[in-house]
Design a protein around this motif. Structure first.
Motif, PDB file in Angstrom:
ATOM      1  N   HIS A 151       1.207  -4.304   7.668  1.00 57.07           N
ATOM      2  CA  HIS A 151       1.824  -5.303   8.531  1.00 57.07           C
ATOM      3  C   HIS A 151       3.252  -5.524   8.036  1.00 57.07           C
ATOM      4  CE1 HIS A 151      -2.201  -6.189  10.020  1.00 57.07           C
ATOM      5  NE2 HIS A 151      -2.601  -6.326   8.764  1.00 57.07           N
ATOM      6  N   MET A 152       4.159  -5.772   8.939  1.00 58.47           N
ATOM      7  CA  MET A 152       5.559  -5.866   8.583  1.00 58.47           C
ATOM      8  C   MET A 152       6.152  -7.201   9.021  1.00 58.47           C
ATOM      9  SD  MET A 152       6.022  -2.928   7.157  1.00 58.47           S
ATOM     10  CE  MET A 152       7.798  -2.924   6.959  1.00 58.47           C
ATOM     11  N   GLY A 153       7.154  -7.628   8.267  1.00 54.72           N
ATOM     12  CA  GLY A 153       7.814  -8.879   8.614  1.00 54.72           C
ATOM     13  C   GLY A 153       9.308  -8.793   8.385  1.00 54.72           C
ATOM     14  N   TRP A 154      10.042  -9.642   9.083  1.00 46.11           N
ATOM     15  CA  TRP A 154      11.476  -9.832   8.861  1.00 46.11           C
ATOM     16  C   TRP A 154      11.697 -11.285   8.456  1.00 46.11           C
ATOM     17  CZ3 TRP A 154      15.266  -6.294   8.597  1.00 46.11           C
ATOM     18  CH2 TRP A 154      15.073  -5.049   9.222  1.00 46.11           C
ATOM     19  N   PHE A 155      12.534 -11.440   7.449  1.00 44.25           N
ATOM     20  CA  PHE A 155      12.915 -12.762   6.963  1.00 44.25           C
ATOM     21  C   PHE A 155      14.424 -12.794   6.811  1.00 44.25           C
ATOM     22  CE2 PHE A 155       8.809 -14.611   5.629  1.00 44.25           C
ATOM     23  CZ  PHE A 155       8.004 -13.482   5.772  1.00 44.25           C
ATOM     24  N   ARG A 156      14.974 -13.979   6.651  1.00 45.24           N
ATOM     25  CA  ARG A 156      16.403 -14.103   6.392  1.00 45.24           C
ATOM     26  C   ARG A 156      16.650 -15.236   5.410  1.00 45.24           C
ATOM     27  NH1 ARG A 156      18.385 -16.219  12.399  1.00 45.24           N
ATOM     28  NH2 ARG A 156      17.570 -18.370  12.239  1.00 45.24           N
ATOM     29  N   VAL A 192      11.394 -14.812  10.184  1.00 44.13           N
ATOM     30  CA  VAL A 192      12.034 -14.474  11.450  1.00 44.13           C
ATOM     31  C   VAL A 192      11.020 -13.899  12.431  1.00 44.13           C
ATOM     32  CG1 VAL A 192      13.776 -13.029  12.576  1.00 44.13           C
ATOM     33  CG2 VAL A 192      14.262 -14.076  10.343  1.00 44.13           C
ATOM     34  N   ALA A 193      10.299 -12.846  12.010  1.00 47.60           N
ATOM     35  CA  ALA A 193       9.356 -12.199  12.916  1.00 47.60           C
ATOM     36  C   ALA A 193       8.349 -11.393  12.113  1.00 47.60           C
ATOM     37  CB  ALA A 193      10.096 -11.287  13.892  1.00 47.60           C
ATOM     38  N   GLY A 194       7.176 -11.207  12.700  1.00 45.76           N
ATOM     39  CA  GLY A 194       6.143 -10.393  12.078  1.00 45.76           C
ATOM     40  C   GLY A 194       5.458  -9.526  13.114  1.00 45.76           C
ATOM     41  N   ILE A 195       4.928  -8.397  12.654  1.00 47.05           N
ATOM     42  CA  ILE A 195       4.247  -7.479  13.548  1.00 47.05           C
ATOM     43  C   ILE A 195       3.058  -6.872  12.832  1.00 47.05           C
ATOM     44  CG2 ILE A 195       5.735  -5.510  12.934  1.00 47.05           C
ATOM     45  CD1 ILE A 195       5.578  -4.718  15.961  1.00 47.05           C
ATOM     46  N   SER A 196       1.965  -6.731  13.552  1.00 50.45           N
ATOM     47  CA  SER A 196       0.748  -6.184  12.977  1.00 50.45           C
ATOM     48  C   SER A 196       0.858  -4.664  12.847  1.00 50.45           C
ATOM     49  CB  SER A 196      -0.453  -6.560  13.844  1.00 50.45           C
ATOM     50  OG  SER A 196      -0.290  -6.044  15.152  1.00 50.45           O
ATOM     51  N   ARG A 197      -0.136  -4.078  12.216  1.00 52.06           N
ATOM     52  CA  ARG A 197      -0.116  -2.639  11.925  1.00 52.06           C
ATOM     53  C   ARG A 197       0.107  -1.791  13.164  1.00 52.06           C
ATOM     54  NH1 ARG A 197      -5.785  -3.157   8.775  1.00 52.06           N
ATOM     55  NH2 ARG A 197      -5.009  -3.870   6.768  1.00 52.06           N
ATOM     56  N   SER A 198      -0.626  -2.099  14.200  1.00 52.30           N
ATOM     57  CA  SER A 198      -0.540  -1.282  15.409  1.00 52.30           C
ATOM     58  C   SER A 198       0.543  -1.752  16.362  1.00 52.30           C
ATOM     59  CB  SER A 198      -1.883  -1.311  16.142  1.00 52.30           C
ATOM     60  OG  SER A 198      -2.164  -2.639  16.563  1.00 52.30           O
ATOM     61  N   GLY A 199       1.111  -2.893  16.064  1.00 54.60           N
ATOM     62  CA  GLY A 199       2.157  -3.440  16.920  1.00 54.60           C
ATOM     63  C   GLY A 199       1.645  -4.297  18.056  1.00 54.60           C
ATOM     64  N   ASP A 200       0.336  -4.542  18.090  1.00 58.21           N
ATOM     65  CA  ASP A 200      -0.211  -5.281  19.217  1.00 58.21           C
ATOM     66  C   ASP A 200      -0.099  -6.797  19.048  1.00 58.21           C
ATOM     67  OD1 ASP A 200      -3.790  -5.268  18.448  1.00 58.21           O
ATOM     68  OD2 ASP A 200      -2.022  -5.452  17.166  1.00 58.21           O
ATOM     69  N   THR A 233      -0.468  -4.939   3.244  1.00 57.75           N
ATOM     70  CA  THR A 233      -1.659  -4.473   3.946  1.00 57.75           C
ATOM     71  C   THR A 233      -2.481  -5.639   4.496  1.00 57.75           C
ATOM     72  OG1 THR A 233      -2.838  -4.400   1.844  1.00 57.75           O
ATOM     73  CG2 THR A 233      -1.860  -2.337   2.626  1.00 57.75           C
ATOM     74  N   VAL A 234      -2.168  -6.838   4.017  1.00 58.42           N
ATOM     75  CA  VAL A 234      -2.811  -8.049   4.536  1.00 58.42           C
ATOM     76  C   VAL A 234      -1.830  -8.718   5.490  1.00 58.42           C
ATOM     77  CG1 VAL A 234      -3.750 -10.311   3.938  1.00 58.42           C
ATOM     78  CG2 VAL A 234      -4.140  -8.336   2.430  1.00 58.42           C
ATOM     79  N   TYR A 235      -2.305  -9.188   6.612  1.00 63.02           N
ATOM     80  CA  TYR A 235      -1.407  -9.854   7.571  1.00 63.02           C
ATOM     81  C   TYR A 235      -0.966 -11.189   6.996  1.00 63.02           C
ATOM     82  CZ  TYR A 235       0.678 -11.338  11.945  1.00 63.02           C
ATOM     83  OH  TYR A 235       1.580 -11.736  12.896  1.00 63.02           O
ATOM     84  N   TYR A 270       4.417 -11.550   1.001  1.00 63.43           N
ATOM     85  CA  TYR A 270       4.339 -10.115   1.240  1.00 63.43           C
ATOM     86  C   TYR A 270       4.456  -9.360  -0.078  1.00 63.43           C
ATOM     87  CZ  TYR A 270       4.720 -10.478   6.330  1.00 63.43           C
ATOM     88  OH  TYR A 270       4.485 -10.731   7.659  1.00 63.43           O
ATOM     89  N   LEU A 271       3.801  -8.207  -0.140  1.00 63.10           N
ATOM     90  CA  LEU A 271       3.765  -7.427  -1.366  1.00 63.10           C
ATOM     91  C   LEU A 271       5.078  -6.711  -1.651  1.00 63.10           C
ATOM     92  CD1 LEU A 271       1.951  -6.469  -3.676  1.00 63.10           C
ATOM     93  CD2 LEU A 271       1.182  -4.600  -2.180  1.00 63.10           C
ATOM     94  N   TYR A 272       5.678  -6.139  -0.642  1.00 60.59           N
ATOM     95  CA  TYR A 272       6.891  -5.346  -0.829  1.00 60.59           C
ATOM     96  C   TYR A 272       8.046  -5.931  -0.015  1.00 60.59           C
ATOM     97  CZ  TYR A 272       3.532  -1.896  -2.525  1.00 60.59           C
ATOM     98  OH  TYR A 272       2.529  -1.260  -3.211  1.00 60.59           O
TER      99      TYR A 272
END
Length: 122
Positions: free
Chosen positions: A33-38, A48-56, A100-102, A109-111
């Motif tokens: 899972h990915m996120g944007w922060f500022r 700012v925004a987050g998106i799940s693994r598949s993008g759904d 890997t965890v939402y 977040y890990l990374y």
């Protein structure tokens, strides 16, 4: 070694658009899972925004809803942040994050990447 590399930042005028990219050296990018922060100096890092693994599934911070869009291309190991109608208050260093965890809006977040500067002039 995991690397997240942001790009696409710069100096723009109010009302302009920018697209940030975050390239990930993750072997199984689609599992993250990915996120944007500022962050602005002297202030806490802001979701700012987050998106799940598949993008759904996506979610956004209140200050950017309706203006920013997060997306991902799992074939390119890349997550994007399309920023429209930029305002001076969007000026910050933008970071991408992976786990890997939402995590949603959490800072756990890990990374994390090193960040890219976005400056919006009035």
């Amino acid at each position: 070694q995991v690397q997240l590399v942001e790009s696409g930042g710069g100096l723009v005028q109010a009302g302009d658009s920018l697209r940030l990219s975050c390239a990930a050296s993750l072997r199984t990018f689609s599992m993250y899972h990915m996120g944007w922060f500022r962050q602005v100096p002297g202030k806490e890092r802001e979701f700012v925004a987050g998106i799940s693994r598949s993008g759904d599934r996506t979610n956004y911070g209140d200050s950017v809803k309706g203006r920013f869009t997060i997306s991902r291309d799992n074939a390119k190991n890349t997550v994007y942040l399309q920023m429209n109608s930029l305002k001076p208050e969007d000026t910050a260093v933008y970071y991408c994050a992976a786990d890997t965890v939402y995590r949603g809006s959490s800072l756990s977040y890990l990374y994390w990447g090193q960040g890219t500067q976005v400056t919006v002039s009035s």
